[in-house]
Motif scaffolding. Structure first.
Motif: not given
Length: 511
Positions: A149-157
């Motif tokens: 739940i914490y590792s996502t890079q929002n700009e990459v998604a």
């Protein structure tokens, strides 16, 4: 043609026959890295949208109506407008993932994954994006969600969603969001997944429990974590694994590079970014001396820390002793240590009683995949006060004023609080891609309903793809030398039992 032996009683005679040393008995008490979605999810202070994004927009992505430039809304990310920044990060990652790009170019004409419909649950980072786009270039359709739940890079998604990949993930999801995203990834009308790429087993578990008809039609599962592999072995042992699965966690290229070298570099990065701690002279206890623990200990020792190790395995414990570390029980040093790092994949490695006895200012964090190693739930009680210091850093304050610094609420430190080295992730990603290609293209009957290891020949191929980065030149055997050693000149060069410097654990000691 490679012929490797499989130790089960059934016979396999494929082009690549996989060896599976399935000899141990599993009795793991708790292997679910997230609590089932039946309880009320805990609340926590909202965190910044991304480590590169200072947006104050705390609106849940589930409440937003977003479409990409092609008019598609089949995704759920923090902000689709970040796609351009994400694309730049992916381009940086591609520079240090030349082997994956090479694989993409070599196989692009053949399209070995044409017709593959892959659902994935991994960390969503720039490096994973290079893997996803490679799979797409090889012919696959992909839908993706996050395993943390914490590792996502929002700009990459956002960049992946803009490129047409259905991504359901954002940094700072709640537990309810986490399972909702997994469900959206799987449940798409008119779209039937036939492959799974998992990190931790949550996606596999969800499909198995909620969509049994989908699970039965899956052609193969690729799993890359100790936690997820354990869960697959449990399904296999119970006779409930109805599809073949590939355990890439125990492949040499995963164990020896991602687990060891990646953690050797990223443990320091995660601790420095979150706490600014100086390691010289600090007393640190590392729980578990598998590949992850070995990497962490080596890095901490090099900076002058006094390192203790806890272990349950006498062989790993002896290795720690020979490497210059004192092997102790946690209770023996709990009152004096400055930092505790868990690397086991087990549960309740650090208990509430031990947390109560830690000294003021101690740091507690986890480098294993699962969030069960530190008993964080026991800290959510009225007598303790939680203060958010910065993103992924909490002070837990006892009634007498003692403070313990908890990182990422006990979740994976390096991917929650920092980043990991791109090059080593290229090795793991290439291994995953080859495993997917192997399972997807295997003729019927090659793989039974069981868990397999990647063939040694593929491990060597992955390594060879990464050697040009270092301008490394392999020595070739002469015919006479090959005959003397009893080897094929083109490999494989080592038997399956060869350990490459240290043990490859098959019993859950490595994280």
């Amino acid at each position: 043609t490679v012929t490797l032996t499989h130790t089960h009683s059934h016979t396999v005679t494929p082009t690549h026959t996989l060896s599976h040393p399935h000899t141990h008995t599993l009795s793991h008490p708790h292997l679910t890295p997230h609590s089932p979605p039946t309880h009320t999810p805990h609340t926590h202070t909202p965190t910044p949208a991304s480590y590169t994004d200072s947006s104050d927009d705390e609106t849940s992505p589930r409440d937003k109506a977003q479409v990409n430039s092609k008019g598609s809304g089949d995704f759920c990310v923090k902000n689709i407008k970040q796609a351009e920044f994400g694309r730049r990060e992916i381009e940086i990652a591609e520079q240090d993932m030349s082997a994956l790009i090479s694989l993409r170019k070599r196989a692009q004409g053949e399209k070995p994954l044409a017709g593959a419909k892959i659902i994935g649950c991994t960390h969503i980072t720039a490096q994973t994006a290079v893997l996803i786009e490679t799979l797409a270039a090889l012919g696959a359709q992909c839908r993706w969600t996050a395993c943390n739940i914490y590792s996502t890079q929002n700009e990459v998604a956002a960049a992946l969603s803009e490129a047409g990949v259905a991504v359901f993930a954002w940094k700072g999801e709640s537990e309810d969001d986490f399972w909702w995203c997994i469900d959206r990834c799987v449940n798409m009308e008119g779209w039937q997944a036939n492959m799974i790429l998992d990190d931790g087993g949550d996606l596999t578990h969800w499909v198995y429990k909620k969509y049994p008809n989908v699970f039965k039609k899956i052609r193969g599962i690729v799993e890359e974590s100790v936690t997820g592999v354990h869960r697959l072995y449990q399904l296999s042992k119970a006779g409930k694994l109805s599809v073949p699965a590939m355990n890439v966690n125990d492949s040499v290229t995963k164990q020896k590079f991602d687990n060891l070298y990646c953690c050797r570099e990223s443990i320091l990065d995660g601790l420095k970014r979150t706490t600014d701690v100086m390691f010289g002279g600090k007393q640190v206890v590392v729980c578990g001396y598998g590949e992850v623990g070995k990497g962490c200990c080596a890095a901490l020792k090099a900076l002058g820390a006094i390192v203790y190790v806890t272990e349950i395995d006498p062989i790993c414990a002896l290795q720690a002793c020979m490497d210059g570390f004192r092997v102790v029980k946690l209770n023996e040093v709990i009152r004096q240590v400055d930092v505790i790092i868990t690397c086991t994949g087990n549960k309740n490695v650090v208990t509430r009683d031990q947390l109560d006895r830690m000294k003021n200012g101690s740091i507690v964090c986890n480098m294993g995949h699962s969030n069960t190693e530190i008993d964080v739930a026991s800290l959510r009680t009225p007598e303790l006060t939680w203060e958010r210091v910065r993103s992924q850093v909490d002070h837990v304050i006892w009634p007498d004023g003692k403070r313990v610094i908890l990182l990422a609420e006990g979740r994976l430190l390096n991917l929650s609080c920092s980043t990991v080295p791109t090059f080593v992730l290229s090795i793991t990603a290439t291994t995953q891609a080859l495993a997917l290609i192997e399972l997807y293209n295997a003729p019927e009957g090659r793989y039974k309903q069981d868990v397999y290891l990647l063939p040694k020949k593929m491990d060597e191929y992955v390594a060879s793809l990464h050697l040009p980065t270092f301008d490394a030149h392999l020595t070739e055997l002469s015919d006479e030398q090959a005959k003397y050693l009893g080897l094929n000149k083109n490999g494989p060069f080592k038997p399956n039992y060869y350990r490459y410097r240290a043990l490859i654990s098959q019993n859950g000691k490595d994280a």
